[in-house]
Motif scaffolding. Structure first.
Motif, mmCIF file in Angstrom:
data_model
loop_
_atom_site.group_PDB
_atom_site.id
_atom_site.type_symbol
_atom_site.label_atom_id
_atom_site.label_comp_id
_atom_site.label_asym_id
_atom_site.label_seq_id
_atom_site.Cartn_x
_atom_site.Cartn_y
_atom_site.Cartn_z
ATOM 1 N N PHE A 3 19.737 73.527 22.185
ATOM 2 C CA PHE A 3 20.616 73.858 24.116
ATOM 3 C C PHE A 3 20.782 72.553 24.235
ATOM 4 N N LEU A 4 21.459 72.220 23.639
ATOM 5 C CA LEU A 4 22.511 71.790 24.565
ATOM 6 C C LEU A 4 23.738 72.070 24.784
ATOM 7 N N LYS A 5 23.787 73.156 23.961
ATOM 8 C CA LYS A 5 24.462 73.773 25.025
ATOM 9 C C LYS A 5 25.228 74.586 26.282
ATOM 10 N N GLU A 6 26.023 73.919 27.430
ATOM 11 C CA GLU A 6 26.349 74.630 28.599
ATOM 12 C C GLU A 6 25.951 73.267 29.447
ATOM 13 N N LYS A 7 24.488 72.413 28.323
ATOM 14 C CA LYS A 7 24.375 71.035 29.414
ATOM 15 C C LYS A 7 25.307 70.285 29.826
ATOM 16 N N LYS A 8 25.407 68.960 30.899
ATOM 17 C CA LYS A 8 26.457 68.042 30.588
ATOM 18 C C LYS A 8 25.193 66.792 30.296
ATOM 19 N N LEU A 9 26.612 66.055 29.143
ATOM 20 C CA LEU A 9 25.612 64.674 28.745
ATOM 21 C C LEU A 9 26.314 63.562 28.634
ATOM 22 N N LEU A 10 25.526 62.550 28.665
ATOM 23 C CA LEU A 10 25.978 61.377 29.201
ATOM 24 C C LEU A 10 25.902 60.311 27.885
ATOM 25 N N ILE A 11 26.475 60.057 27.260
ATOM 26 C CA ILE A 11 26.723 58.945 25.922
ATOM 27 C C ILE A 11 26.887 57.343 26.387
ATOM 28 N N ALA A 12 25.656 57.543 25.412
ATOM 29 C CA ALA A 12 25.597 55.879 25.702
ATOM 30 C C ALA A 12 26.820 55.164 24.816
ATOM 31 N N CYS A 13 27.540 54.429 25.094
ATOM 32 C CA CYS A 13 29.085 54.071 24.431
ATOM 33 C C CYS A 13 29.017 52.633 24.307
ATOM 34 N N SER A 14 28.779 52.176 23.219
ATOM 35 C CA SER A 14 29.057 49.986 23.106
ATOM 36 C C SER A 14 29.980 50.060 23.134
ATOM 37 N N GLY A 15 31.382 50.817 22.778
ATOM 38 C CA GLY A 15 32.553 50.392 22.008
ATOM 39 C C GLY A 15 32.613 50.510 20.593
ATOM 40 N N GLY A 16 31.326 50.748 19.684
ATOM 41 C CA GLY A 16 31.390 50.075 18.354
ATOM 42 C C GLY A 16 31.134 51.172 17.969
ATOM 43 N N LEU A 17 31.223 50.723 16.375
ATOM 44 C CA LEU A 17 31.666 52.193 15.611
ATOM 45 C C LEU A 17 30.570 53.770 16.058
ATOM 46 N N ASP A 18 28.843 53.471 15.732
ATOM 47 C CA ASP A 18 28.579 54.311 15.914
ATOM 48 C C ASP A 18 29.043 55.282 17.099
ATOM 49 N N SER A 19 28.509 54.311 18.410
ATOM 50 C CA SER A 19 28.710 55.383 19.599
ATOM 51 C C SER A 19 30.110 56.032 20.154
ATOM 52 N N VAL A 20 31.413 55.064 18.936
ATOM 53 C CA VAL A 20 32.518 55.489 18.959
ATOM 54 C C VAL A 20 33.127 56.929 18.412
ATOM 55 N N VAL A 21 32.168 56.989 17.196
ATOM 56 C CA VAL A 21 31.683 58.673 16.349
ATOM 57 C C VAL A 21 31.387 59.502 17.120
ATOM 58 N N LEU A 22 29.818 58.929 17.190
ATOM 59 C CA LEU A 22 29.874 60.062 18.200
ATOM 60 C C LEU A 22 30.412 61.201 19.426
ATOM 61 N N THR A 23 31.186 59.377 19.672
ATOM 62 C CA THR A 23 31.767 60.575 21.062
ATOM 63 C C THR A 23 32.608 61.291 21.047
ATOM 64 N N HIS A 24 33.179 61.027 19.108
ATOM 65 C CA HIS A 24 34.906 61.537 18.749
ATOM 66 C C HIS A 24 33.390 62.929 18.467
ATOM 67 N N LEU A 25 32.724 63.381 17.681
ATOM 68 C CA LEU A 25 32.110 64.457 17.592
ATOM 69 C C LEU A 25 32.062 65.324 18.456
ATOM 70 N N MET A 26 30.817 65.077 19.503
ATOM 71 C CA MET A 26 30.280 65.190 20.379
ATOM 72 C C MET A 26 31.699 66.148 21.322
ATOM 73 N N LYS A 27 32.849 65.678 21.428
ATOM 74 C CA LYS A 27 33.875 65.670 21.682
ATOM 75 C C LYS A 27 34.828 66.971 21.415
ATOM 76 N N ARG A 28 34.439 66.956 19.924
ATOM 77 C CA ARG A 28 35.303 67.735 18.627
ATOM 78 C C ARG A 28 34.651 68.754 18.660
ATOM 79 N N SER A 29 33.376 69.004 18.877
ATOM 80 C CA SER A 29 32.350 69.976 19.346
ATOM 81 C C SER A 29 32.343 71.021 19.650
ATOM 82 N N GLY A 30 32.697 70.238 21.157
ATOM 83 C CA GLY A 30 33.079 70.981 22.846
ATOM 84 C C GLY A 30 31.858 71.401 23.116
ATOM 85 N N PHE A 31 30.759 69.771 23.380
ATOM 86 C CA PHE A 31 30.597 69.746 24.396
ATOM 87 C C PHE A 31 31.360 68.527 25.711
ATOM 88 N N GLN A 32 29.921 69.317 26.515
ATOM 89 C CA GLN A 32 30.448 68.976 28.424
ATOM 90 C C GLN A 32 29.913 67.281 27.950
#
Length: 434
Positions: free
Chosen positions: A15-44
């Motif tokens: 259900f996340l397709k075509e949704k506007k998503l906000l990522i809580a990003c501390s700058g640490g390893l976990d949130s940076v990886v999540l950011t790149h994964l979501m970006k490469r998966s084509g999400f907004q």
């Protein structure tokens, strides 16, 4: 990992397709990886970073890193600085709790103001294992052992099926950069102590610990689902909902097996910890109470009455003129040519006995009045006891006063001193619209 991540999203979060998503990003390893994964998966996506001002220049550098990451990926970014220590001191809470309250309140504002649909956090499988042991060490029920939920309303956690090792491997293979939080190396907090000292040794004893933990979590979640289904039936049988309370029928719950366990399941969401005291209420006399930080459980005859504690409650007074009042309650005052039958929400008074403006307030200890039809005064506390009015009901009762004399205990009894007599020239009808 990217392929497995995309597969997980399709299975659990399609259900996340075509949704506007906000990522809580501390700058640490976990949130940076999540950011790149979501970006490469084509999400907004967009990033939200909290600067809690707890580590001086290091905190500011984290903020600049996240802003730079957003610029690099060409995505929006939100950043906010908080005076966390002052907030914690003013609200008399720990720095950890203060940071949590500040960030989630701010995230909610962004979701609402900028029309984002969901907040994504980077909690992973190792976090889930740590939470399991934290809850276990503090004493908990089955629900506290079922782990961090993949979704909690608008909060989504897409990395819960992945271990810290898998996340680190992805970051290194893709030459990602991230920030290291120096406070994570300190063992002042229980979570850090588990992460740095206990769990690494525990993992050494069994290489499959995380995989086995996932199986255990699934079994526990299935068991909790069975309990939830059963408790839905118990709730219908034993609980009635009033305007400001939940009322548990004591005789009905005593008819069921495992009474203490049922009370726990009905009440654990409300912050109670003294479960022996809760159980003892079943046989206690009327008026006995048990408190959590947010709620009160009161024994009232054959019921346990659950109400929320109003920590900001103040006994305000309101002036009432000839046309009545609509807030905080609705009172209508109008002339009447005759005396009708007095009802719970309706009284008739002699106009000449009233001096406007009247006053409206909640009852207080020591208040007394002359109940209609009586010649002597009676304390309200005694009146409430005789009328068998429960404690939680008393606190919601309003008084109508004239020159500090009670005219009407609204919804219960008017004062005899203001009644209409043969000498009365004008009659006023006062109506309470509940």
């Amino acid at each position: 990992m990217l392929a497995q991540f995309i597969k997980d999203i399709e299975i659990h979060f399609s259900f996340l397709k075509e949704k506007k998503l906000l990522i809580a990003c501390s700058g640490g390893l976990d949130s940076v990886v999540l950011t790149h994964l979501m970006k490469r998966s084509g999400f907004q996506i967009a990033l939200a970073h909290c600067n809690f001002s707890l580590r001086g220049k290091e905190s500011d550098d984290d903020e600049m890193f996240v802003i730079g990451l957003a610029k690099q990926l060409e995505i929006p970014v939100f950043a906010e600085t908080f005076d966390t220590k002052t907030f914690a001191r003013e609200h008399k809470i720990s720095t950890q709790i203060a940071a949590r309250e500040l960030r989630y309140a701010w995230f909610a504002e962004i979701l609402k103001d900028f029309k984002y649909d969901y907040l994504l956090t980077a909690h992973h499988l190792d976090d889930d294992l740590e939470t399991f042991f934290i809850n276990l060490s503090r004493g908990t029920g089955l629900n506290g052992l079922t782990g961090i939920p993949k979704q909690n309303n608008k909060i989504i956690r897409p990395l819960l099926n992945f271990s810290k090792e898998e996340i680190s491997k992805f970051a290194n293979e893709n030459s990602l950069k991230w920030r290291e939080d120096s406070s994570n190396k300190k063992t002042d907090y229980l979570r850090n102590k588990l992460r740095l000292e206990m769990l690494p040794k525990f993992k050494e004893t069994n290489e499959a610990i995380l995989k086995n933990f996932q199986k255990t979590q699934q079994n526990l979640q299935d068991s909790q689902s069975l309990i939830d289904d059963y408790m839905a039936l118990v709730y219908k049988l034993t609980v009635t909902e009033a305007e400001n309370s939940y009322n548990i029928n004591i005789p009905k719950i005593l008819e069921l097996p495992h009474t203490d366990a049922l009370l726990y399941q009905l009440l654990f969401d409300f912050g109670f910890t003294e479960w022996k005291d809760v159980s003892n209420l079943l046989d206690a006399q009327t008026g006995k109470q048990v408190f959590s930080k947010t709620h009160r459980l009161l024994k009232n005859r054959d019921e346990l009455v659950l109400t929320e504690i109003d920590t900001e409650k103040t006994n305000y007074e309101f002036l009432i003129y000839e046309d009545g009042i609509t807030t905080p309650i609705n009172l209508k005052i109008e002339p009447s040519k005759y005396i009708g039958e007095t009802e719970k929400n309706l009284i008739y008074v002699a106009s000449e006995k009233l001096n406007f403006p009247l006053k409206l307030r909640k009852w207080e200890r020591g208040d007394s009045f002359q109940p209609f039809g009586m010649t002597g005064k009676k304390k309200l506390s005694k009146f409430f006891k005789d009328e068998k009015i429960a404690l939680n009901e008393k606190e919601n009762i309003w008084l109508l006063l004239c020159d500090e004399k009670i005219v009407w205990v609204i919804g219960h009894r008017m004062d005899d001193r203001f009644k209409v007599t043969k000498e009365s020239k004008k009659i006023l009808k006062i109506i309470w619209k509940a």
